[in-house]
Enzyme design. Structure first.
Site, PDB file in Angstrom:
ATOM      1  N   ARG A 212     -12.118   1.680   7.978  1.00 49.92           N
ATOM      2  CA  ARG A 212     -10.783   2.147   7.613  1.00 49.92           C
ATOM      3  C   ARG A 212     -10.891   3.352   6.654  1.00 49.92           C
ATOM      4  O   ARG A 212     -10.203   3.415   5.643  1.00 49.92           O
ATOM      5  CB  ARG A 212      -9.977   1.024   6.965  1.00 49.92           C
ATOM      6  CG  ARG A 212      -8.487   1.165   7.191  1.00 49.92           C
ATOM      7  CD  ARG A 212      -7.685   0.192   6.362  1.00 49.92           C
ATOM      8  NE  ARG A 212      -6.282   0.339   6.660  1.00 49.92           N
ATOM      9  CZ  ARG A 212      -5.299  -0.085   5.906  1.00 49.92           C
ATOM     10  NH1 ARG A 212      -5.547  -0.729   4.787  1.00 49.92           N
ATOM     11  NH2 ARG A 212      -4.050   0.101   6.247  1.00 49.92           N
TER      12      ARG A 212
ATOM     13  N   LYS B 178      -1.025  -8.351  -5.202  1.00 51.23           N
ATOM     14  CA  LYS B 178      -1.671  -8.635  -3.913  1.00 51.23           C
ATOM     15  C   LYS B 178      -3.033  -7.954  -3.972  1.00 51.23           C
ATOM     16  O   LYS B 178      -3.120  -6.728  -4.051  1.00 51.23           O
ATOM     17  CB  LYS B 178      -0.831  -8.087  -2.764  1.00 51.23           C
ATOM     18  CG  LYS B 178      -1.460  -8.324  -1.394  1.00 51.23           C
ATOM     19  CD  LYS B 178      -0.479  -8.005  -0.285  1.00 51.23           C
ATOM     20  CE  LYS B 178      -1.131  -7.991   1.076  1.00 51.23           C
ATOM     21  NZ  LYS B 178      -0.242  -7.451   2.106  1.00 51.23           N
TER      22      LYS B 178
ATOM     23  N   ASP C 268      -6.152  -6.956  -2.240  1.00 56.24           N
ATOM     24  CA  ASP C 268      -6.602  -6.790  -0.855  1.00 56.24           C
ATOM     25  C   ASP C 268      -8.060  -6.338  -0.794  1.00 56.24           C
ATOM     26  O   ASP C 268      -8.621  -5.841  -1.780  1.00 56.24           O
ATOM     27  CB  ASP C 268      -5.686  -5.750  -0.170  1.00 56.24           C
ATOM     28  CG  ASP C 268      -5.619  -5.933   1.340  1.00 56.24           C
ATOM     29  OD1 ASP C 268      -6.445  -6.677   1.890  1.00 56.24           O
ATOM     30  OD2 ASP C 268      -4.728  -5.326   1.964  1.00 56.24           O
TER      31      ASP C 268
ATOM     32  N   TRP D 287       0.628  -4.076  -4.674  1.00 56.30           N
ATOM     33  CA  TRP D 287      -0.599  -4.186  -3.877  1.00 56.30           C
ATOM     34  C   TRP D 287      -1.702  -3.366  -4.539  1.00 56.30           C
ATOM     35  O   TRP D 287      -1.468  -2.261  -5.031  1.00 56.30           O
ATOM     36  CB  TRP D 287      -0.294  -3.618  -2.495  1.00 56.30           C
ATOM     37  CG  TRP D 287      -1.426  -3.574  -1.513  1.00 56.30           C
ATOM     38  CD1 TRP D 287      -1.719  -4.509  -0.578  1.00 56.30           C
ATOM     39  CD2 TRP D 287      -2.371  -2.506  -1.317  1.00 56.30           C
ATOM     40  NE1 TRP D 287      -2.789  -4.108   0.187  1.00 56.30           N
ATOM     41  CE2 TRP D 287      -3.215  -2.883  -0.251  1.00 56.30           C
ATOM     42  CE3 TRP D 287      -2.601  -1.279  -1.936  1.00 56.30           C
ATOM     43  CZ2 TRP D 287      -4.255  -2.079   0.219  1.00 56.30           C
ATOM     44  CZ3 TRP D 287      -3.648  -0.475  -1.480  1.00 56.30           C
ATOM     45  CH2 TRP D 287      -4.460  -0.877  -0.416  1.00 56.30           C
TER      46      TRP D 287
ATOM     47  N   ASP E 245       0.824  -1.211   0.000  1.00 55.03           N
ATOM     48  CA  ASP E 245       0.000   0.000   0.000  1.00 55.03           C
ATOM     49  C   ASP E 245       0.867   1.275   0.000  1.00 55.03           C
ATOM     50  O   ASP E 245       1.955   1.284   0.566  1.00 55.03           O
ATOM     51  CB  ASP E 245      -0.844  -0.040   1.278  1.00 55.03           C
ATOM     52  CG  ASP E 245      -2.000   0.929   1.252  1.00 55.03           C
ATOM     53  OD1 ASP E 245      -2.099   1.700   0.286  1.00 55.03           O
ATOM     54  OD2 ASP E 245      -2.801   0.902   2.208  1.00 55.03           O
TER      55      ASP E 245
ATOM     56  N   CYS F  65      -6.082 -11.289  -0.324  1.00 52.06           N
ATOM     57  CA  CYS F  65      -5.919 -10.872   1.069  1.00 52.06           C
ATOM     58  C   CYS F  65      -7.170 -10.095   1.413  1.00 52.06           C
ATOM     59  O   CYS F  65      -7.790  -9.471   0.546  1.00 52.06           O
ATOM     60  CB  CYS F  65      -4.681  -9.972   1.126  1.00 52.06           C
ATOM     61  SG  CYS F  65      -4.504  -9.006   2.647  1.00 52.06           S
TER      62      CYS F  65
ATOM     63  N   ASP G  50      -2.799 -10.767   9.224  1.00 51.51           N
ATOM     64  CA  ASP G  50      -1.885  -9.652   9.472  1.00 51.51           C
ATOM     65  C   ASP G  50      -1.080  -9.905  10.737  1.00 51.51           C
ATOM     66  O   ASP G  50      -0.217  -9.113  11.099  1.00 51.51           O
ATOM     67  CB  ASP G  50      -2.661  -8.338   9.607  1.00 51.51           C
ATOM     68  CG  ASP G  50      -2.901  -7.702   8.242  1.00 51.51           C
ATOM     69  OD1 ASP G  50      -2.465  -8.272   7.230  1.00 51.51           O
ATOM     70  OD2 ASP G  50      -3.536  -6.626   8.197  1.00 51.51           O
TER      71      ASP G  50
HETATM   72  C1  GLA Z   1      -4.200  -4.865   4.977  1.00 50.96           C
HETATM   73  C2  GLA Z   1      -3.348  -6.067   4.609  1.00 50.96           C
HETATM   74  C3  GLA Z   1      -1.903  -5.781   4.925  1.00 50.96           C
HETATM   75  C4  GLA Z   1      -1.460  -4.564   4.163  1.00 50.96           C
HETATM   76  C5  GLA Z   1      -2.358  -3.390   4.485  1.00 50.96           C
HETATM   77  C6  GLA Z   1      -2.061  -2.193   3.608  1.00 50.96           C
HETATM   78  O1  GLA Z   1      -4.208  -4.684   6.342  1.00 50.96           O
HETATM   79  O2  GLA Z   1      -3.791  -7.215   5.272  1.00 50.96           O
HETATM   80  O3  GLA Z   1      -1.104  -6.884   4.595  1.00 50.96           O
HETATM   81  O4  GLA Z   1      -1.466  -4.827   2.792  1.00 50.96           O
HETATM   82  O5  GLA Z   1      -3.729  -3.719   4.305  1.00 50.96           O
HETATM   83  O6  GLA Z   1      -2.880  -1.135   3.858  1.00 50.96           O
END
Ligand code: GLA
Length: 776
Positions: free
Chosen positions: A442, A475, A477, A410, A366, A523, A545
């Site tokens: 968030r 990734k 997410d 990501w 991120d 994720c 995490d």
């Molecule tokens: C989530 C993911 C983490 C990371 C953050 C980035 O929490 O699980 O691994 O990528 O977002 O904001």
């Protein structure tokens, strides 16, 4: 593999049979699901009804059809005809009643798997699958249900799904439709589920089943870390290596539902499918609705064996075929090392160090886009943050590729921050309801994946970046659960959750088709969407995490009930750990992460020489056992997880065993190491991995181990500890398979007496890896 011997159907895998009978009334009786049976058994597997029971209702008064449906193990039930077990369907019929009555009409057998246009479906490269379609018809209306069974012969899996068709003139309302349901006799069962939450995913829970209904479900819009869709029904007394157990998992990433219902006569009905809560589908005339697929298996040899069926199935039939059996690269991910605070120089330095340690894939997490310097803004935008990346993503990816590493990024494609350019331009892309202030998670909202324009936007933007950077890895997410569910693009809001998931699958399928080589790791704040649906697009998932190795033991163990090591992504991170404040040795951090797809998520600059050297050695070891660790057969142990745990993988003649001490006991018992899956007649070489002990581990006790006096608070201690570490006991033995399985007598562990090189110095959170290989 599938036989019809009227009135019986038998579906077989290598070691299992599943049998159904067409009753005289046309209802389907579930006869059997378990170890292989003989055809002669079929006549005796049905429910014997000589005495009936008080209070039951006969289906019809006619002789032969005077069956009390409530007393029969059914294969799929209807509503309102005397079966009072929990119903797998709820339909508002054309006559406005909720009564339906589905009976056998015809069947068909086909080679292979029935494809789906919208839902993730397993594939079959070995041409080893067959499908049975049993069509049921409502006795009053032209409404049909297809029960679809596929047998995956070699891996001992049967899958089921349901398709309902409305051939009436009126639209009917579908409020519940399970992918599968069947009944067994049983008042002696427990239910195993994986429950938890953020940073505490997949905690194993055992719930005893008594009369009543037990539900495992999610209502967050994703498959959820609160309750994973996988469920095991196990006979009391079943453990890792013994006992009868049934496993179920759903190939679906949205709201799921599994119910186990024990009737007043001890019949257990189990069903799995889309969560009926807030679900209402308009089934128009001449249209059909297809459920996601449920995966079923059984073992009479305990939970490890059941998991092996599930694992083999995923490795052979679920993950994108281009990654089948392909070793996954070792990752360095920027997140825990830098969070949002990075620039090109920092990233390149991280990558260089990673490369020198043997790491193969660099992932920028991120923070690379738009105004993204914290989690308040920028989601939805794809323009690169040139303040951080002065040569853009292309410049960065070029440099990473030049170093000989793969490059990954990501994305959080399904989300939008109200503070973003996209929101300014298209506020209507976000999910919300007019007249209500939407709840934020968030600081973000969910994009309406039901809207075709949103899907197009995401595909275009991601494609541009992939093309520009020559991307190797994504990734994917997803960091918030759904609220304020509403979309203008569906006629009925009861269709919201499922339509969202269909939209997501559409985007993933299109990207998958366009870029088949890209390794996708999914994720959702860790394991908030660890499910078989996501695994059909990306072969690995960010498990949690929480990267604290001790917390990870129960998370990885939990996940392993349903998912193989090749899907479980594990990273070594810093100690003390940011989620638990726990201090753990670098060896243990590796020893836990190695059971799956290995990665690192830290800034190497913060490590000392001892830790860096250890990492280098760990990566070498990982590479030499990578295939075994990712694709070997995984074993759990029956143990008290509060004290000690073990993991084992076996592949051909090699076995890797992790032995973890959660808490040190004073003056502990002498221990044995029980190795699984050895050949009793073969001889094995057992060797433990060499591990050094940093002097810090001993602190002031160092004077017991070294001939000189050192004060742990003084610079001299720190200086010496940079160069000098103590040996930890290694073990080497030559043992027969029989002895290994009964229990190899381990070297003594520290007993509060004194240090020497033959003593295993574990302490709290210590661990050791054993390699057991057939002797040549
Ligand atoms: C989530 C993911 C983490 C990371 C953050 C980035 O929490 O699980 O691994 O990528 O977002 O904001």
């Amino acid at each position: 593999m599938i036989k019809f011997i009227e009135p019986y159907f038998i579906i077989e895998t290598k070691s299992l049979s599943y049998a159904i009978k067409i009753l005289e009334t046309g209802h389907l009786e579930h006869l059997y699901f378990g170890d292989k049976i003989l055809e002669t058994d079929l006549d005796f597997l049905h429910t014997k009804l000589s005495a009936k029971a008080r209070g039951v209702i006969d289906y019809l008064e006619e002789k032969g059809k005077d069956i009390p449906l409530d007393l029969i193990c059914l294969e799929f039930s209807s509503s309102g005809k005397g079966d009072f077990k929990l119903s797998p369907i709820e339909l508002k019929m054309p006559d406005q009643s909720f009564v339906s009555d589905f009976t056998y009409q015809k069947h068909e057998m086909i080679e292979g798997i029935l494809p789906s246009d919208t839902l993730p479906t397993p594939y079959d490269d070995e041409k080893n699958t067959k499908t049975l379609i049993i069509t049921l018809k409502d006795t009053k209306f032209n409404i049909y249900i297809d029960l679809i069974y596929t047998t995956y012969y070699d891996v001992n899996i049967i899958s089921r799904k349901t398709i309902i068709r409305n051939n009436e003139k009126e639209t009917i309302s579908l409020r519940k439709i399970m992918s599968m349901s069947f009944d067994i006799y049983g008042s002696n069962y427990d239910m195993l589920t994986l429950d938890g939450g953020a940073i505490k995913e997949a905690q194993k829970h055992i719930t005893p089943i008594a009369q009543g209904t037990y539900i495992n479900s999610s209502i967050t819009g994703n498959s959820s870390y609160k309750h994973n869709p996988g469920v095991i029904l196990l006979e009391k007394g079943t453990h890792e290596d013994f006992g009868n157990c049934y496993g179920f998992n759903l190939i679906y990433s949205g709201n799921h539902y599994t119910a186990i219902d024990q009737s007043s006569h001890g019949i257990l009905r189990v069903m799995q499918g889309i969560n009926p809560s807030m679900f209402e589908w308009d089934l128009n005339t001449n249209t059909s609705f297809e459920t996601p697929t449920t995966v079923l298996s059984f073992s009479s040899k305990g939970l490890n064996d059941l998991s092996h069926h599930m694992h083999d199935f995923i490795n052979k039939h679920i993950i994108p075929r281009q990654f089948k059996g392909v070793d996954r690269p070792i990752v360095i991910n920027s997140w825990e090392g830098f969070y949002f605070d990075f620039n090109e120089k920092k990233l390149i330095n991280l990558a260089k160090k990673a490369k020198s340690l043997g790491i193969e894939l660099f992932v920028l997490d991120d923070g690379w886009f738009s105004s993204r310097n914290n989690d308040l803004s920028g989601l939805g935008d794809y323009d690169v943050n040139f303040k951080k990346l002065k040569h853009g993503l292309r410049g960065l990816s070029h440099k990473i590729h030049q170093m000989g590493m793969k490059f990954g990024l990501w994305f959080e494609p399904e989300m939008i921050n109200p503070v973003s350019k996209l929101y300014e331009k298209h506020p209507e892309y976000a999910i919300k309801i007019e007249g209500r202030i939407p709840a934020l998670g968030r600081h973000q909202l969910v994009l309406d994946m039901i809207n075709p324009l949103v899907r197009k936007y995401i595909i275009n933007e991601i494609s541009k970046i992939i093309d520009d950077t020559n991307l190797d890895y994504i990734k994917w997410d997803m960091n918030r659960d759904m609220t304020d569910m509403y979309s203008k693009h569906i006629p009925n809001q009861g269709m919201f959750y499922h339509s969202y998931i269909l939209g997501l699958y559409d985007v993933l399928s299109q990207l998958r088709k366009k870029y088949p080589h890209i390794l996708i790791e999914t994720c959702a704040s860790g394991g908030n969407r660890f499910d078989l649906g996501m695994l059909t697009y990306g072969p690995q998932i960010w498990t949690s995490d929480n990267t604290d190795p001790i917390a990870r033991l129960s998370i990885q163990k939990g996940i392993s009930y349903f998912y193989p090591q090749s899907c479980i992504s594990n990273h070594v991170s810093m100690s003390p750990h940011e989620q638990t404040l726990r201090k753990t040795p670098i060896d243990t951090r590796f020893n836990v992460s190695m059971f799956g797809v290995l990665g690192y998520e830290l800034d190497f600059k913060l490590l000392n020489t001892f830790e860096i050297n250890s990492i280098k050695k760990h990566i070498e070891i990982y590479k030499s056992y990578r295939h075994i660790l990712q694709f070997g057969q995984f074993y759990r142990f029956n143990e008290d997880p509060k004290v000690r745990m073990n993991f084992q993988v076996s592949f051909e003649d090699t076995h890797v065993l992790g032995n973890y001490q959660v808490l040190a006991e004073p003056n502990p018992n002498l221990e044995i190491l029980k190795i699984k899956n050895l050949n009793p007649t073969k001889i094995y070489d057992l060797k433990s991995m060499e591990q050094k002990l940093p002097l810090e581990k001993f602190g002031h006790l160092i004077s017991h181990a070294l001939p000189i006096k050192l004060n742990p608070n003084k610079a001299l201690f720190r200086l010496i500890s940079r160069f000098k570490q103590l040996d930890n006991a290694t073990e080497e033995a030559h043992i027969s398979g029989n002895v290994g399985m009964k229990g190899y007598k381990m070297q003594q562990q520290f007993m509060g007496t004194y240090y020497n090189e033959q003593t295993r110095m574990l302490g709290d959170f210590g661990s050791q890896i054993y390699i057991i290989k057939e002797s040549r």
